[in-house]
Design an enzyme around this catalytic site. Structure first.
Site, PDB file in Angstrom:
ATOM      1  CB  CYS A   1      -0.853  -0.081   1.293  1.00  0.00           C
ATOM      2  SG  CYS A   1      -1.940  -1.308   1.693  1.00  0.00           S
TER       3      CYS A   1
ATOM      4  N   GLY B   1       1.322  -0.121  -4.981  1.00  0.00           N
ATOM      5  CA  GLY B   1       0.201  -0.655  -5.025  1.00  0.00           C
ATOM      6  C   GLY B   1      -0.574  -0.351  -6.233  1.00  0.00           C
TER       7      GLY B   1
ATOM      8  CG  ASN C   1       2.104   1.170   3.963  1.00  0.00           C
ATOM      9  OD1 ASN C   1       3.098   2.094   3.728  1.00  0.00           O
ATOM     10  ND2 ASN C   1       1.912   0.103   3.414  1.00  0.00           N
ATOM     11  N   GLY C   2       0.394  -1.051   5.948  1.00  0.00           N
ATOM     12  CA  GLY C   2       1.045  -1.991   6.875  1.00  0.00           C
ATOM     13  C   GLY C   2       0.008  -3.104   7.195  1.00  0.00           C
TER      14      GLY C   2
ATOM     15  CB  CYS D   1      10.478  -2.127   6.763  1.00  0.00           C
ATOM     16  SG  CYS D   1      10.634  -2.936   4.926  1.00  0.00           S
TER      17      CYS D   1
ATOM     18  CE1 TYR E   1      11.604  -4.503  -6.697  1.00  0.00           C
ATOM     19  CE2 TYR E   1       9.830  -4.801  -5.107  1.00  0.00           C
ATOM     20  CZ  TYR E   1      10.244  -4.858  -6.359  1.00  0.00           C
ATOM     21  OH  TYR E   1       9.433  -5.015  -7.555  1.00  0.00           O
TER      22      TYR E   1
ATOM     23  CB  SER F   1      14.192  -3.311  -8.938  1.00  0.00           C
ATOM     24  OG  SER F   1      14.077  -4.680  -9.469  1.00  0.00           O
TER      25      SER F   1
ATOM     26  CG  ASP G   1      17.000  -9.221  -9.725  1.00  0.00           C
ATOM     27  OD1 ASP G   1      16.547  -8.130  -9.710  1.00  0.00           O
ATOM     28  OD2 ASP G   1      16.484 -10.356 -10.137  1.00  0.00           O
ATOM     29  CG  ASP G   2      15.141  -6.555  -6.613  1.00  0.00           C
ATOM     30  OD1 ASP G   2      14.361  -6.859  -5.583  1.00  0.00           O
ATOM     31  OD2 ASP G   2      14.987  -6.535  -7.686  1.00  0.00           O
TER      32      ASP G   2
ATOM     33  CB  CYS H   1       7.167  -9.435   5.230  1.00  0.00           C
ATOM     34  SG  CYS H   1       6.682  -7.826   5.969  1.00  0.00           S
TER      35      CYS H   1
ATOM     36  CB  CYS I   1      11.884  -4.537  10.699  1.00  0.00           C
ATOM     37  SG  CYS I   1      10.814  -5.991  10.371  1.00  0.00           S
TER      38      CYS I   1
ATOM     39  CB  CYS J   1      12.137 -10.514   5.001  1.00  0.00           C
ATOM     40  SG  CYS J   1      13.185  -9.103   4.684  1.00  0.00           S
TER      41      CYS J   1
END
Lengths: 487, 487, 487, 487
Positions: free
Chosen positions: D18, D44, D123-124, D258, D264, D305, D367-368, D404, D461, D464
């Protein structure tokens, strides 16, 4: 591909294929044309198109599948059709297309000639279109549609005449069949009927120097135009600068107007040949009651086209008129790609029997015609299932035993019930207590010919009933169509 | 925003606001619901919705603006509504919305309760919705629509009952007004009518263990269901596992069915209270001819709703029935955002006078009701302009002088012609040679009450004519509505 | 009318007008053509069309405004284009249309000849189309579009040759200008390049006996076809039954391929004349760094077309490459009818400066070309507003001072910045610290001509830079276009 | 049902779910919100919504599937969103929905409370939403969506606080997880970040007394707003009458932003924590080149990316940077319901290798991230098929081994390649010559933590990568998710 399915009943009606409308001399002419087309929508529901001309903006056109009310009423669309001169066309399907129509087949057609552009809209069908097309292609013409009507534009493009009306005369002298054509140049609105005058075309006056041409008078009514007169069979009118010039480009011929326009195609509020269509249909019911009386409790129309004849039958017979079958008014267009289950409901989607009314009654059902007979059977099933004691069909036209090649969508001959069965066989196949058609003479009397049909020189085109074709359907004959044997 | 304009006539008719339909016990129940909604389309044309339940797929819903035939027939849409249990709703506009509807106002409404989901569809109007809503919001309810019907869901969510039918009883005992409600859980189809039974609701059987609920019997006919009986005023039926359980959750009351359902709202092929709607309307014409005869040449209906009464009038009076006004059958929905010019054509887009027929004639026009009177004036103009010698209006209902608060869209009282004018003033304002309404007693006779209206305890709700409201419209009174003074 | 606005930058770029693609010998050929068109979408974003042929279904076509990915990927659409032979066309806008395109202008065009149908798709522009069109109309041709390319079909229709390839030779010998044409009959896929080979056209092999023709090699990559070779300037290939027949229908001429295809039009992953387009563009950056060095902190491309040259400039100069300007990847197509406020945001909708990166830095911006210069000014404003200390523009092409008449959409000459200003005047007008274009010789070196441009017989068409037109633009001259005076 | 398929790569990327944007104090605020949402579209792409408030017109909302540029730019739509206060939301898909989104799940959500309306955009992701929802339903709440975010509205509706900001504090103290929430009342724009500040939220100033809240600074840039500061973790700002009031409703906590936003999710032109995202990514490339050097000819990004990290890798290693893979710029959204054949083309629809460039070369691909690894394999296939001599993958993030639960769409753990394979097993499975990920410490260095990750109290955070979740995912644990065993 095709934007909507045919009506559930459509495969069991003859269908007029086109309506044409044109206006000259008023601002925003395309708006008037849209209204006229809306009034003529019963003559063609599949698609419609309008071409307009404005000195600043040139020729513009919009052609769409679907109803006039959905396509040609929004300000955003109509603003793209400026000018004081416009013509329009509604269509069912062309003779040329293989079961479905492409947008390129939607009229009016347009041609850019050295002396300027010309748009034409055609109601009718050319019986020699296939051979004309073959010849034109060999001479370098690029056809854009599968329509027979496009031949007219290519013939005009190859004419050596200097003016568009003269080129149109050249072109129309080369074609055979039925045609009521409306055309427009940058300055002129043109109307022509074939020598026999098979399809209708009327002239209206819309205030000072403004004129309209319409397939039927109901198109004049909606725009508030005064009905001036019918265009004569074989006449061309050229309207410009507030004047109507008339000429007769064809060899003289005896008129043969389509009698089925009286029976079904035209709207009941139109006037044909000086007669109210509604009144003619009511009179058919009167004649039918005289020819084929029966004892019964109720006279019910198969809605909506059987209504005027049912009223006449009731009035002549004294048997009460009643709405035994109710039509769902939200079925103007059939379901698009319905599920299997919905499709199977068939006629129930469109009609419902007034059960409480018909239960235990002897019912006379009046319908305009029997084509394949499939609808008649379904209606009979519905009314018996609702408890009617007897069902008698009375049909407001003679048996339809021959296809029409003059601008009407008819099934192949072998699919016409009357082509393969006697009246009694039809009664048995439909499964009713009695089935009677009006006689050909009775029909002629109802349209005002007190002496009935003149067998030597019939007053109307009645080929769909009689098999006597006033113009030989040469393309069809080349494809193997068997004409009625001379007697 | 709003997907289409009202019909040209819509502001001059009372409009039923909703139709409801539900099916349990057949595969692809949503298809049957779509057909039922199509048959009930006359009860609400603005929007429709279906909720279905399938054990694998759970609850699914589709809600759309526009006609059933356009939205709920395509395989691609109907496949998203799987299961053997489904309910649907067609709507005109809610009491709550400010002139236009958002998609969130389109029913059925859905609530997820601790014991499972529930969808409801409501025909009628709650007269205490505003105060209920205020209370619920203060207690933490989040309303998603502006509809009065959403109160029912929130009341159910707050009930302490363990089952959904019991919660529904709790909720409906708290509301006032008119309601015929259809609801569904994961296993049950539920139908309820308010204690007075103002709006109709019928039960049908669709083969083995399968049932349908419908606003009118015409919805049963289209899916081939057998009409079992009406749901009684004040009755709740819960249908599950092929069984119909009946209960009476409300205090007993004398029934007051809406008499206008007989006059106009219901379809002529439906059966209300054991009587054919068509036959009742024809009988209104008979009574009207007795009460208000006049010498004339033709009896013509204002199509289509005046037709049965015109037939009755003609049969009683002996004056020939005729289609003096023809309706354009392609006007099911009005033009979307038409140009100014097209909008100005007004009634001519929809109706045309059969000029050849009415010219020089004394014409009796039969219409179902007069609301604002604007249409009556336009129709009179058209028919005089076509040359009629005299015009006599006969109206198949008494003067509409009071708004309805039970699920009908009526103008504010001051806009009702009969609220501010006497019959003679109306005649003059409309500009016709005579204007006569059926009497209230005559109307009661036509619906079968031989003794006419029982003034002390009227057999029907006739508040729109009498001003006697069987349920006090409390939200309206709070907003200042002046009830009829006691006599 | 027009379905979307131009890109914010589109009026400041030269735009290739078309891409063509064809496939023969594989099932569902239209799917492959759609993929090829998707890969060629950069050559024309306004509209696209596909024609396919199947022995059972005949010729079918779909022509639409918008992107290939939106129009030509759905099963429902692609199923209407059956067969093992298909061609497609993507277009920007034709020379003929007055600022907007009608669907009738969308290629491929189709003609039905006596020996069968033929569809053609044309990349390029005919410089004598206006006079050809005038002549054809006088001889009876009905044009359906405003496109110059339609002349080819009419010339073919009038040819006396017996086969379609021979008729195409006749037709193409009569036209002047630039053309890479793909055509199809019922059995053949045909490709032709004009004698100078101005526009590209390549041949690919797609397994056993199946072939593809494409404007660029990137169209072959996407369908997994092997790149065989370029079609030669002046060559016609006719592919049928798995065989490729080559012929040379035109008088021999020295090739003059469009050098701007290397600079901007073609995709960086295509191969032109045996060279990687990406590598050529990077080499332009190297040459530019040699010709016009400057002290700075960062080399930033104006995305996306300036990227390869910026990489080359950075590598040659040793100044770090950085993404100082970020492109919004969701701007593939511009807002449709945006509000005034949104429209005014202009370039910010598409690009954003990486503020933290450029603040206080001396920035070299590398762009592919300067046409009107309006974008260059806006980009300069953005980067200064973000705090850059200096801005130096380096342009990967010489000054664009002349319009292209060979299939590229260019502004009128007076709107080209370089047509009216010297390099220094341009620098001042744009408002940057320095502005340098690569020299014409530097550009020729970058495309592999070590000796630079051969002034007597240039190796490429570079008319947009030099004003030396290899084919006289006769229609333009007739309209008053002033050629460069001979020196 | 679902309006478009996921991107070919979408199942192989983590996806931010989001973006939120709000504006107060400017006329036509919704236009600014639309622009901000356009700039945040990368957060999004599935759907978006705007709510606006105007004193005359009240609250209005539009919620649509698809891109901002298509839905929220037309004058006709934006005129329905009047007022000087508006908020918007773009979304990918909610945690709650079963694979597809209904329009009712599209935010902002709206609630009508006794003291007025309130709209929120979130968002979240709330980690205790399932249990909250269960409790709320038992207490009579009717949920309209499947979104976790709707809990916030229902908690607010049940709060006994008098003002909306205080009710929001009540509600947000009851939820767990990650949230950056924007809300609006009739007079206030509100922004809140959860105590850990997992998701970003920034404040901008837009002239006199007008303010904006945005997920990222790039949203401020597009509307020309000045970046003021980030909203602090655990802070609530209430903006009204040109003033910004700040409060701290939550217990103090150590921030854990995050880290994947740097890698990314965020746009390269945004500024996070005072650092340019682009520069951080370039620095990741520098660290990667130091940690995992390899001899090669070219450094190529996997577009788009991987580009900044590839530039950094090239600059640190001295190996030339090159565009070895070209992205088709017309693939912003994937084909809708493509044919089987087109779907099978997979990655070729989106990417093409620059064959002439990579042939025979040793290529480093940057790549990312690697999620499922499927894309990496396809890209490797393409580049080898084009003739590369060696392929070395360098990944700008550590192995993604854990899902995540804080607002990012991740596959189930077992589908994450790094959850089941060692780095060497991944190399073999992908099939490349070498595969190296940046270390967790290297990543921390690149974001500015010179000492790397603080293992005791990590600065970000990074669940992941590390499996260390700063907020226990209680709903997931209840469903059986196995947390990383304590060491």
């Amino acid at each position: 591909m095709r934007p909507f399915l045919a009506h559930p009943f459509d495969d069991d009606k003859l269908k007029e294929e086109c309506g044409v409308f044109g206006v000259i001399g008023v601002a925003e002419a395309a708006n008037f044309v849209a209204l006229g087309m809306h009034a003529l929508q019963h003559r063609g529901q599949e698609a419609g198109g309008i071409v307009s001309y404005d000195p600043q903006e040139g020729f513009n056109s919009v052609r769409r599948f679907g109803y006039v009310r959905d396509n040609f009423t929004k300000a955003g669309v109509m603003e793209t059709l400026p000018g004081a001169l416009a013509i329009g066309h509604v269509r069912y399907s062309t003779a040329g297309s293989k079961g479905h129509t492409a947008i390129r087949d939607v009229q009016p057609f347009f041609g850019e000639f050295a002396m300027g552009g010309c748009a034409i809209a055609h109601n009718g069908n050319l019986t020699n279109a296939a051979s004309l097309r073959r010849d034109l292609i060999e001479r370098g013409a690029i056809f854009q549609s599968s329509s027979d009507s496009e031949c007219i534009i290519h013939l005009m493009a190859r004419s050596i005449q200097k003016s568009i009306p003269e080129r149109m005369k050249d072109a129309l002298r080369a074609v055979e069949g039925a045609f009521s054509v409306i055309a427009m140049t940058r300055t002129k609105l043109i109307g022509v009927r074939d020598p026999l005058g098979v399809r209708p075309l009327v002239l209206g006056k819309l205030g000072d120097g403004a004129y309209a041409l319409s397939s039927e008078t109901c198109g004049l009514d909606i725009i508030g135009a005064e009905f001036v007169r019918e265009i004569d069979p074989g006449e061309m009118v050229v309207i410009a600068d507030g004047k109507v010039d008339s000429s007769r480009p064809f060899a003289p011929a005896k008129a043969r107007f389509c009698i089925f326009e009286h029976v079904y195609f035209s709207r009941p509020d139109s006037i044909l040949g000086g007669r109210s269509v509604y009144e003619t249909r009511r009179q058919i019911g009167v004649e039918l009651a005289k020819e084929s009386p029966v004892e019964a409790d109720l006279v019910c129309p198969v809605p909506d086209s059987g209504t005027p004849a049912a009223i006449g039958y009731s009035q002549e017979s004294g048997i009460p008129y009643a709405m035994g079958i109710i039509r769902n008014q939200y079925m103007g267009r059939t379901f698009i790609e319905p599920t299997e289950q919905i499709r199977n409901m068939g006629v129930r989607l469109k009609l419902n029997v007034n059960r409480a009314l018909v239960k235990g009654k002897r019912v006379i059902l009046v319908d305009d015609s029997v084509v394949r007979g499939t609808t008649s059977r379904k209606v009979k099933d519905m009314i018996l299932e609702a408890g009617a004691a007897e069902v008698h069909f009375r049909i407001a036209s003679p048996p339809t035993a021959w296809p029409c090649f003059y601008g009407v969508d008819t099934p192949e001959r072998e699919k016409l019930l009357a082509a393969t069965m006697s009246e009694d066989e039809m009664r048995e196949w439909i499964g009713v207590d009695s089935l009677k058609f009006i006689s050909l003479d009775g029909l002629y009397r109802a349209v005002g010919e007190a002496g009935g049909r003149n067998a030597k020189t019939p007053q109307y085109c009645d080929a769909c009933f009689s098999g006597e074709y006033p113009v030989a359907p040469s393309d069809q004959i080349a494809k193997g169509f068997a004409m009625k044997a001379a007697e």
